[in-house]
Design a protein around this motif. Structure first.
Motif, PDB file in Angstrom:
ATOM      1  N   GLN A 138       0.879  -1.159   0.000  1.00 45.91           N
ATOM      2  CA  GLN A 138       0.000   0.000   0.000  1.00 45.91           C
ATOM      3  C   GLN A 138       0.923   1.217   0.000  1.00 45.91           C
ATOM      4  O   GLN A 138       1.749   1.371   0.901  1.00 45.91           O
ATOM      5  N   GLY A 139       0.828   2.053  -1.025  1.00 46.37           N
ATOM      6  CA  GLY A 139       1.728   3.199  -1.108  1.00 46.37           C
ATOM      7  C   GLY A 139       0.988   4.483  -1.388  1.00 46.37           C
ATOM      8  O   GLY A 139       0.097   4.516  -2.248  1.00 46.37           O
ATOM      9  N   ASN A 140       1.355   5.560  -0.639  1.00 42.77           N
ATOM     10  CA  ASN A 140       0.715   6.837  -0.940  1.00 42.77           C
ATOM     11  C   ASN A 140       1.242   7.346  -2.276  1.00 42.77           C
ATOM     12  O   ASN A 140       2.417   7.180  -2.623  1.00 42.77           O
ATOM     13  N   TYR A 141       0.373   7.963  -3.037  1.00 44.06           N
ATOM     14  CA  TYR A 141       0.697   8.326  -4.408  1.00 44.06           C
ATOM     15  C   TYR A 141       1.819   9.361  -4.516  1.00 44.06           C
ATOM     16  O   TYR A 141       2.578   9.355  -5.491  1.00 44.06           O
ATOM     17  N   VAL A 142       1.937  10.253  -3.542  1.00 45.09           N
ATOM     18  CA  VAL A 142       2.994  11.265  -3.608  1.00 45.09           C
ATOM     19  C   VAL A 142       4.362  10.592  -3.604  1.00 45.09           C
ATOM     20  O   VAL A 142       5.229  10.878  -4.439  1.00 45.09           O
ATOM     21  N   THR A 143       4.553   9.672  -2.675  1.00 48.28           N
ATOM     22  CA  THR A 143       5.831   8.957  -2.593  1.00 48.28           C
ATOM     23  C   THR A 143       6.057   8.082  -3.817  1.00 48.28           C
ATOM     24  O   THR A 143       7.170   8.007  -4.354  1.00 48.28           O
ATOM     25  N   VAL A 144       5.010   7.411  -4.271  1.00 49.95           N
ATOM     26  CA  VAL A 144       5.123   6.524  -5.437  1.00 49.95           C
ATOM     27  C   VAL A 144       5.488   7.315  -6.686  1.00 49.95           C
ATOM     28  O   VAL A 144       6.365   6.907  -7.469  1.00 49.95           O
ATOM     29  N   ILE A 145       4.848   8.449  -6.898  1.00 46.90           N
ATOM     30  CA  ILE A 145       5.136   9.261  -8.085  1.00 46.90           C
ATOM     31  C   ILE A 145       6.549   9.825  -8.024  1.00 46.90           C
ATOM     32  O   ILE A 145       7.268   9.856  -9.036  1.00 46.90           O
ATOM     33  N   GLN A 146       6.984  10.255  -6.843  1.00 47.14           N
ATOM     34  CA  GLN A 146       8.358  10.742  -6.713  1.00 47.14           C
ATOM     35  C   GLN A 146       9.363   9.643  -7.047  1.00 47.14           C
ATOM     36  O   GLN A 146      10.371   9.887  -7.717  1.00 47.14           O
ATOM     37  N   ALA A 147       9.076   8.426  -6.574  1.00 48.40           N
ATOM     38  CA  ALA A 147       9.975   7.300  -6.846  1.00 48.40           C
ATOM     39  C   ALA A 147      10.002   6.979  -8.336  1.00 48.40           C
ATOM     40  O   ALA A 147      11.063   6.725  -8.922  1.00 48.40           O
ATOM     41  N   ALA A 148       8.834   6.996  -8.971  1.00 55.85           N
ATOM     42  CA  ALA A 148       8.764   6.716 -10.406  1.00 55.85           C
ATOM     43  C   ALA A 148       9.466   7.805 -11.202  1.00 55.85           C
ATOM     44  O   ALA A 148      10.145   7.527 -12.203  1.00 55.85           O
ATOM     45  N   ASP A 149       9.320   9.039 -10.774  1.00 56.82           N
ATOM     46  CA  ASP A 149       9.983  10.154 -11.444  1.00 56.82           C
ATOM     47  C   ASP A 149      11.499  10.029 -11.343  1.00 56.82           C
ATOM     48  O   ASP A 149      12.233  10.485 -12.229  1.00 56.82           O
ATOM     49  N   ALA A 150      11.974   9.383 -10.267  1.00 57.85           N
ATOM     50  CA  ALA A 150      13.409   9.175 -10.070  1.00 57.85           C
ATOM     51  C   ALA A 150      13.917   7.927 -10.784  1.00 57.85           C
ATOM     52  O   ALA A 150      15.110   7.609 -10.706  1.00 57.85           O
ATOM     53  N   GLY A 151      13.019   7.204 -11.475  1.00 63.06           N
ATOM     54  CA  GLY A 151      13.457   6.070 -12.264  1.00 63.06           C
ATOM     55  C   GLY A 151      12.993   4.708 -11.804  1.00 63.06           C
ATOM     56  O   GLY A 151      13.263   3.698 -12.468  1.00 63.06           O
ATOM     57  N   ARG A 152      12.305   4.639 -10.662  1.00 57.74           N
ATOM     58  CA  ARG A 152      11.803   3.350 -10.202  1.00 57.74           C
ATOM     59  C   ARG A 152      10.688   2.869 -11.129  1.00 57.74           C
ATOM     60  O   ARG A 152       9.806   3.643 -11.509  1.00 57.74           O
ATOM     61  N   LYS A 153      10.710   1.596 -11.466  1.00 55.69           N
ATOM     62  CA  LYS A 153       9.693   1.022 -12.342  1.00 55.69           C
ATOM     63  C   LYS A 153       8.589   0.411 -11.489  1.00 55.69           C
ATOM     64  O   LYS A 153       8.728  -0.674 -10.925  1.00 55.69           O
ATOM     65  N   LEU A 154       7.492   1.133 -11.367  1.00 59.48           N
ATOM     66  CA  LEU A 154       6.395   0.740 -10.484  1.00 59.48           C
ATOM     67  C   LEU A 154       5.083   0.717 -11.255  1.00 59.48           C
ATOM     68  O   LEU A 154       4.895   1.460 -12.229  1.00 59.48           O
ATOM     69  N   THR A 155       4.165  -0.121 -10.793  1.00 60.08           N
ATOM     70  CA  THR A 155       2.844  -0.231 -11.410  1.00 60.08           C
ATOM     71  C   THR A 155       1.767  -0.177 -10.336  1.00 60.08           C
ATOM     72  O   THR A 155       1.863  -0.874  -9.323  1.00 60.08           O
ATOM     73  N   VAL A 156       0.767   0.662 -10.553  1.00 52.47           N
ATOM     74  CA  VAL A 156      -0.400   0.721  -9.664  1.00 52.47           C
ATOM     75  C   VAL A 156      -1.416  -0.284 -10.196  1.00 52.47           C
ATOM     76  O   VAL A 156      -1.883  -0.153 -11.336  1.00 52.47           O
ATOM     77  N   ILE A 157      -1.764  -1.288  -9.387  1.00 58.19           N
ATOM     78  CA  ILE A 157      -2.677  -2.330  -9.883  1.00 58.19           C
ATOM     79  C   ILE A 157      -4.109  -2.135  -9.402  1.00 58.19           C
ATOM     80  O   ILE A 157      -5.031  -2.742  -9.947  1.00 58.19           O
ATOM     81  N   ALA A 158      -4.308  -1.290  -8.385  1.00 59.22           N
ATOM     82  CA  ALA A 158      -5.671  -1.000  -7.911  1.00 59.22           C
ATOM     83  C   ALA A 158      -5.628   0.250  -7.051  1.00 59.22           C
ATOM     84  O   ALA A 158      -4.612   0.540  -6.408  1.00 59.22           O
ATOM     85  N   ASP A 159      -6.701   1.004  -7.058  1.00 55.44           N
ATOM     86  CA  ASP A 159      -6.810   2.163  -6.174  1.00 55.44           C
ATOM     87  C   ASP A 159      -7.053   1.661  -4.755  1.00 55.44           C
ATOM     88  O   ASP A 159      -7.495   0.525  -4.545  1.00 55.44           O
ATOM     89  N   ASN A 160      -6.762   2.512  -3.766  1.00 57.82           N
ATOM     90  CA  ASN A 160      -6.913   2.091  -2.380  1.00 57.82           C
ATOM     91  C   ASN A 160      -7.769   3.045  -1.564  1.00 57.82           C
ATOM     92  O   ASN A 160      -8.773   2.648  -0.976  1.00 57.82           O
ATOM     93  N   TYR A 161      -7.416   4.332  -1.532  1.00 56.27           N
ATOM     94  CA  TYR A 161      -8.072   5.229  -0.579  1.00 56.27           C
ATOM     95  C   TYR A 161      -8.153   6.634  -1.145  1.00 56.27           C
ATOM     96  O   TYR A 161      -7.266   7.077  -1.875  1.00 56.27           O
TER      97      TYR A 161
END
Length: 329
Positions: free
Chosen positions: A92-115
């Motif tokens: 479970q990841g908050n979108y702000v942190t996830v987007i920052q990580a992806a912007d820095a090059g991390r390859k991440l996928t959101v598979i379902a919304d949470n909250y």
């Protein structure tokens, strides 16, 4: 008169046909009866993550052939590192942190919304007797937040702009949410950004809310908060597991969104929230669809306040990777 033996044969035949028909029309039956696949999930011990626990408690994961274990995490930042390292399959990841990580090059996928935020989801509170009466009084003051440059500081920054202030007009201090009440009441911060159940607990101690970051009709009304995240590499290897996890979690999202009792009942089983507090805390909502427009709203807000230096297209978080091998756990 029909003989008992013939009657028994007819009943046996009918039962056999009925059982066969049920098996043929229930696509999850074969999955559920196959060996279960272990999925390791990391989630915060807060109301947001209740749907993972509902899906586990109500057998939704097992119906999809999944043996899900849920371990508590301290925050999305460290959890993302564990995800990339393989300690977790889903977090479970908050979108702000996830987007920052992806912007820095991390390859991440959101598979379902949470909250998703609703009024009262994120608030700023001050201790009893404080001279601070509104967000406008925070200039030069210290605000406790759970994590720097994350959902807390973003929402406070947006709220400060509504009263003519900026993030540079305050001092943010980082403290774990479970400790926030102690630091606020001890005077180590002038105000604290909190979510439930901590806002209710501070209120029990005489604390006062001076600002609702997610107030109705405000700039962060119904703001997307978190989703269920996997590494893009894991998603590419396991498209079937992604689909099965998504189906189970969406069933639980439906339950939580339509029945507050479902959330109230599960909260005491994995958090320190007692039943009495669970009955009165403010809750957000649990979306049952994952929509690009909502997620892009987070990225655009981050860009607007300087958390991103260039525009970020959330399509890279929502694209279904091409399978690279036979699905496996």
């Amino acid at each position: 008169m029909r003989s008992p033996q013939r009657t028994l044969s007819v009943i046996t035949l009918l039962l056999t046909v009925a059982i066969s028909a049920c098996s043929a029309t229930d696509p999850s039956k074969d999955v559920a009866e196959s060996p279960l696949t272990e999925i390791k999930v990391g989630a915060l011990p807060v109301p947001d993550a209740s749907t993972a626990h509902i899906a586990k408690d109500r057998g939704y994961f097992r119906a999809e052939g999944l043996d899900v274990s849920i371990a508590p995490i301290q925050g999305a930042g460290p959890a993302l590192e564990s995800l990339i390292g393989g300690s977790f399959d889903v977090i479970q990841g908050n979108y702000v942190t996830v987007i920052q990580a992806a912007d820095a090059g991390r390859k991440l996928t959101v598979i379902a919304d949470n909250y998703q935020a609703m009024p009262g989801t994120f608030v700023v509170m001050v201790p009893k007797g404080s001279a601070i009466k509104s967000m406008a009084d925070l200039k030069g003051k210290t605000i406790g937040v759970a994590t720097l440059r994350s959902i807390g500081t973003l929402t406070v920054t947006v709220a400060l702009r509504q009263v003519g202030l900026t993030a540079n007009d305050v001092i943010f201090k980082e403290f774990p949410l479970p400790e926030m009440k102690t630091h606020l009441l001890a005077g180590r911060v002038d105000a604290a950004w909190v979510t439930e159940p901590y806002s209710t607990q501070i209120g029990y101690s005489g604390g006062t809310q001076i600002g609702d970051m997610t107030a109705a009709s405000g700039p962060l009304d119904i703001f997307p908060i978190a989703g269920w995240i996997v590494s893009s590499e894991w998603a590419a290897r396991n498209p079937d597991l992604v689909a099965r996890f998504r189906r189970a979690i969406v069933r639980a999202q439906h339950d939580a969104a339509s029945d507050r009792n479902a959330v109230e009942e599960i909260l005491p089983t994995y958090t320190k929230i007692d039943p009495a507090t669970a009955a009165v805390i403010a809750l957000g909502t649990w979306p049952v669809t994952l929509e690009r427009k909502r997620l892009q709203r987070v990225a655009d807000t981050m860009r607007e306040i300087g958390y991103l230096t260039t525009p970020f297209n959330v399509d890279q978080l929502l694209t279904t990777p091409t399978p690279t091998s036979t699905p496996k756990g």
